[in-house]
Write a protein that holds these residues in place. Sequence first.
Motif, PDB file in Angstrom:
ATOM      1  N   ASN A   1      32.862  -1.669  41.188  1.00  0.00           N
ATOM      2  CA  ASN A   1      32.380  -3.003  41.522  1.00  0.00           C
ATOM      3  C   ASN A   1      33.506  -3.909  42.006  1.00  0.00           C
ATOM      4  N   CYS A   2      34.726  -3.635  41.578  1.00  0.00           N
ATOM      5  CA  CYS A   2      35.868  -4.462  41.987  1.00  0.00           C
ATOM      6  C   CYS A   2      36.337  -4.163  43.403  1.00  0.00           C
ATOM      7  N   VAL A   3      35.887  -3.056  43.993  1.00  0.00           N
ATOM      8  CA  VAL A   3      36.287  -2.697  45.349  1.00  0.00           C
ATOM      9  C   VAL A   3      35.335  -3.390  46.319  1.00  0.00           C
ATOM     10  N   THR A   4      35.506  -4.684  46.462  1.00  0.00           N
ATOM     11  CA  THR A   4      34.653  -5.476  47.336  1.00  0.00           C
ATOM     12  C   THR A   4      35.354  -6.778  47.695  1.00  0.00           C
ATOM     13  N   ILE A   5      34.702  -7.562  48.505  1.00  0.00           N
ATOM     14  CA  ILE A   5      35.248  -8.867  48.893  1.00  0.00           C
ATOM     15  C   ILE A   5      34.543  -9.985  48.136  1.00  0.00           C
ATOM     16  N   ASN A   6      33.339  -9.741  47.690  1.00  0.00           N
ATOM     17  CA  ASN A   6      32.536 -10.756  47.010  1.00  0.00           C
ATOM     18  C   ASN A   6      33.168 -11.110  45.653  1.00  0.00           C
ATOM     19  N   PRO A   7      33.491 -12.383  45.417  1.00  0.00           N
ATOM     20  CA  PRO A   7      34.150 -12.754  44.157  1.00  0.00           C
ATOM     21  C   PRO A   7      33.264 -12.567  42.925  1.00  0.00           C
ATOM     22  N   LEU A   8      31.962 -12.720  43.055  1.00  0.00           N
ATOM     23  CA  LEU A   8      31.085 -12.506  41.897  1.00  0.00           C
ATOM     24  C   LEU A   8      31.044 -11.037  41.499  1.00  0.00           C
ATOM     25  N   ASN A   9      31.092 -10.143  42.482  1.00  0.00           N
ATOM     26  CA  ASN A   9      31.146  -8.712  42.168  1.00  0.00           C
ATOM     27  C   ASN A   9      32.456  -8.363  41.469  1.00  0.00           C
ATOM     28  N   ILE A  10      33.545  -8.973  41.920  1.00  0.00           N
ATOM     29  CA  ILE A  10      34.841  -8.726  41.278  1.00  0.00           C
ATOM     30  C   ILE A  10      34.825  -9.236  39.845  1.00  0.00           C
ATOM     31  N   ALA A  11      34.270 -10.434  39.640  1.00  0.00           N
ATOM     32  CA  ALA A  11      34.193 -10.991  38.277  1.00  0.00           C
ATOM     33  C   ALA A  11      33.322 -10.107  37.385  1.00  0.00           C
ATOM     34  N   ALA A  12      32.192  -9.636  37.912  1.00  0.00           N
ATOM     35  CA  ALA A  12      31.326  -8.748  37.127  1.00  0.00           C
ATOM     36  C   ALA A  12      32.027  -7.429  36.828  1.00  0.00           C
ATOM     37  N   GLY A  13      32.791  -6.912  37.791  1.00  0.00           N
ATOM     38  CA  GLY A  13      33.528  -5.673  37.572  1.00  0.00           C
ATOM     39  C   GLY A  13      34.602  -5.816  36.523  1.00  0.00           C
ATOM     40  N   VAL A  14      35.308  -6.928  36.541  1.00  0.00           N
ATOM     41  CA  VAL A  14      36.338  -7.171  35.531  1.00  0.00           C
ATOM     42  C   VAL A  14      35.693  -7.311  34.158  1.00  0.00           C
TER      43      VAL A  14
END
Length: 174
Positions: free
Chosen positions: A51-64
Amino acid sequence: MSSQDEQFPAAAAPEPAAAPADEGMTWWYRWLCRIAGVIGGMSCAFAGLWNCVTINPLNIAAGVWMMLNAFVLFLCEAPFCCQFIEFANAVSARADRLRAWQKAAFYCGMAVFPVMLSLTLTTLFGNAIAFATGVLYGLSALGKKGDAISYARIHQQQKQMDEEKLTGTLEGQA
């Protein structure tokens, strides 16, 4: 004996380390919950990394957050996976003292948050097993199902009490 020990005698005596979660759980159900927690941690870790391999900041936050969930699941359910952390055994012992409904609420809440941040298939499938671990602990908090004979006996006693109460009020009116 010091002055603190005299003021707080109950706090000075160590309590036996009886886990309240063990009261209603069989050994195989306890292992099922632990294995589900470890598998849920692995699924959260892999899905969170993906999920962190993206540009969308919400996806990165959810992945973290999902990787943090994986760390907490490993720390609570399988402290031997975190041997390099000094406080892993202490956290695991504290988590074992929690009641089953507390673990259920914690694990389910932990798994729902990334889904609310970013509703994607990765977050849904990644958190599904972690959520299922919370559900397993929640089911153990409900307790064992009673047998039919006990329920029939309770129902019969309740019926007799209702009949006695009814006849008592009818006799009192006459």
